[in-house]
Scaffold this active site. Sequence first.
Site, mmCIF file in Angstrom:
data_model
loop_
_atom_site.group_PDB
_atom_site.id
_atom_site.type_symbol
_atom_site.label_atom_id
_atom_site.label_comp_id
_atom_site.label_asym_id
_atom_site.label_seq_id
_atom_site.Cartn_x
_atom_site.Cartn_y
_atom_site.Cartn_z
ATOM 1 N N ASP A 70 6.282 0.298 -7.010
ATOM 2 C CA ASP A 70 7.268 1.204 -7.616
ATOM 3 C C ASP A 70 6.660 2.593 -7.839
ATOM 4 O O ASP A 70 5.525 2.711 -8.307
ATOM 5 C CB ASP A 70 7.670 0.593 -8.967
ATOM 6 C CG ASP A 70 8.842 1.293 -9.619
ATOM 7 O OD1 ASP A 70 9.930 1.272 -9.032
ATOM 8 O OD2 ASP A 70 8.670 1.855 -10.720
ATOM 9 N N GLU A 119 -9.120 -9.442 0.628
ATOM 10 C CA GLU A 119 -9.894 -10.627 0.208
ATOM 11 C C GLU A 119 -9.091 -11.901 0.434
ATOM 12 O O GLU A 119 -9.616 -13.001 0.351
ATOM 13 C CB GLU A 119 -10.224 -10.535 -1.294
ATOM 14 C CG GLU A 119 -11.164 -9.418 -1.669
ATOM 15 C CD GLU A 119 -11.171 -9.191 -3.190
ATOM 16 O OE1 GLU A 119 -10.698 -10.074 -3.944
ATOM 17 O OE2 GLU A 119 -11.638 -8.126 -3.608
HETATM 18 C C1 NOJ Z 1 12.191 3.022 -8.890
HETATM 19 C C2 NOJ Z 1 13.006 1.794 -9.086
HETATM 20 O O1 NOJ Z 1 13.540 1.393 -7.869
HETATM 21 C C3 NOJ Z 1 14.051 2.151 -10.102
HETATM 22 O O2 NOJ Z 1 15.025 1.151 -10.214
HETATM 23 C C4 NOJ Z 1 13.374 2.433 -11.420
HETATM 24 O O3 NOJ Z 1 14.339 2.841 -12.363
HETATM 25 C C5 NOJ Z 1 12.327 3.526 -11.270
HETATM 26 N N1 NOJ Z 1 11.507 3.333 -10.104
HETATM 27 C C6 NOJ Z 1 11.429 3.558 -12.472
HETATM 28 O O4 NOJ Z 1 10.593 2.435 -12.485
#
Ligand code: NOJ
Length: 562
Positions: free
Chosen positions: A212, A272
């Site tokens: 993310d 790993e």
């Molecule tokens: C991207 C994620 O896909 C989204 O849903 C989220 O709100 C933001 N990152 C923050 O983590």
Amino acid sequence: MTLEPAPADTRTAPWWADAVIYQVYPRSFADADGDGMGDLPGITARLDHLARLGVDALWLSPFYLSPQHDAGYDVADYRQVDPRFGTLADFDALREKADALGIRTIVDLVPNHTSSEHVWFQQALASAPGSPERDRYLFRDGRGPDGAEPPNNWTSVFGGPGWTRVPDGQWYLHLFDVTQPDLNWHNREVVAEFDDVLRFWLDRGVAGFRVDVAHGLVKHPDLPDWDGHTAMVEGTTRADGADPIEEHVPAPMFDQDGVHEIYRHWNEVLAEYDGDRMMVAEAWVEPAPRLAKYVRPDEMQQAFNFEFLIEGWDAAGMARAVENVMSANEAVGAPTTWVLSNHDVVRHASRFGLADPTHRPPGIGPDDEQPDAGVGLRRARAATLAMLALPGSAYLYQGEELGLPEATQLPAEVRQDPTFVRSGGAELGRDGCRVPLPWQAGAPAYGFSPTGASWLPQPAAFADHAVDVQEGVPGSTLELYRQLTALRRQLRLGTGTMAWADVHAPDEGVLAFTTEGVLVVLNASGRSFELPAGAELLLASVPDAVDGGALAPDTAVWLRLP
Ligand code: NOJ
């Protein structure tokens, strides 16, 4: 022009190079315990759906312990399953059953920020400025005589200020919600903790991680003021109006070169383990060569190619995105990914039904232009048909195989996306693409939950899209997706090279390419398009796509070249 993604040799290519990966949004896939919120046992019970869909892997959006202020992207404990979703034993059962069905499991990793309920943030709040506990996050003194002004002018991606003040007067940075404090990736404990989190899930048998906000972990060391705007998926816009692609200067909170050191290190951690474990970057980075840096041989294996998604229903734009991304990836020897929908954008079956099918509204509400559902779905099926023939790996978002539209009538009081609240309602947010799936037209909550409960109300139109309504029905969207994945596998599409076909005419609305002996033609021109004579029809996006040798508007086909 021939575009040659690497690796082209399918005998040696890792599994993910051409994989079809299905995104499961746990809150909304299937609810086993009847509380109206999807859960891991619900997913496990429905894994046959994914097996029949013919996907290679599933990616689970976060199911970790979380107060759910951002639907789980606010993690309070990276090693615990939130009781709303089940237990670690439920996760193991899901992963094992998926493996038995030949489906790998990818989990979400959220390293840019924790939840404010994470024990580290609670310790930071209880500790003094300058303490080791605060150093795990980005705490700073404010500006102005009494420090009452935030340390800089950054705003949150969800709207509102990017800094919040704590009682002792310091401020902490949160690029997203106030409950999502950003971590300090220069802190050794942070680095060590995430090594351990990676190993925790790798030891549990996951095939990889969707990372993310992969471009956000390292900030410019001076935290300088910045006046641009950042939107999810599409990335940053500069306040001075300069095109960030022409003149690349990344925003100081994103795409800083320091992030690559982190991914080189994680690459070693994954190495790993056996079985070609992988990472896919969620990074809203332009231009394509900058994004390609994330998939250099010693970094991540994949990055979402949002450029293709952003172009919308426009042959010239799609063609441009294909060329840009494939040539940028070719330069670093990485295969490409493709995606049209996810949990952060309006579903493509609805975006493509807007008067301007390249428009990407931040949610659609009752007072907005309503998409033409028929036109949108027809185009969505055509775009998916083209996407699934392109070399590389493709991501599907749950429900698109049912042709699900965006829920556009959600009233304000049911909306849960923090974007809605933080933008004062200016941005409706992402709830409309997150509504629970319809499994059985005649069952409570369309079979999503045994009690009929559903954390977001499902539109009545979902009944027509339920799995049991489409099952075995020739021409249904579900059967089309099943045919697409099966034929893609049989013809080894996704593994080869592609070349624009003679009939490729993007400026006239026709996208056409050849790959593995197949000619793919997508007609976004608004007029019928004469297909080359003598080709055998393999698959059409809708049953009536070809009439008298001509391809109807808003459709696409796979043809066998004579
Ligand atoms: C991207 C994620 O896909 C989204 O849903 C989220 O709100 C933001 N990152 C923050 O983590």
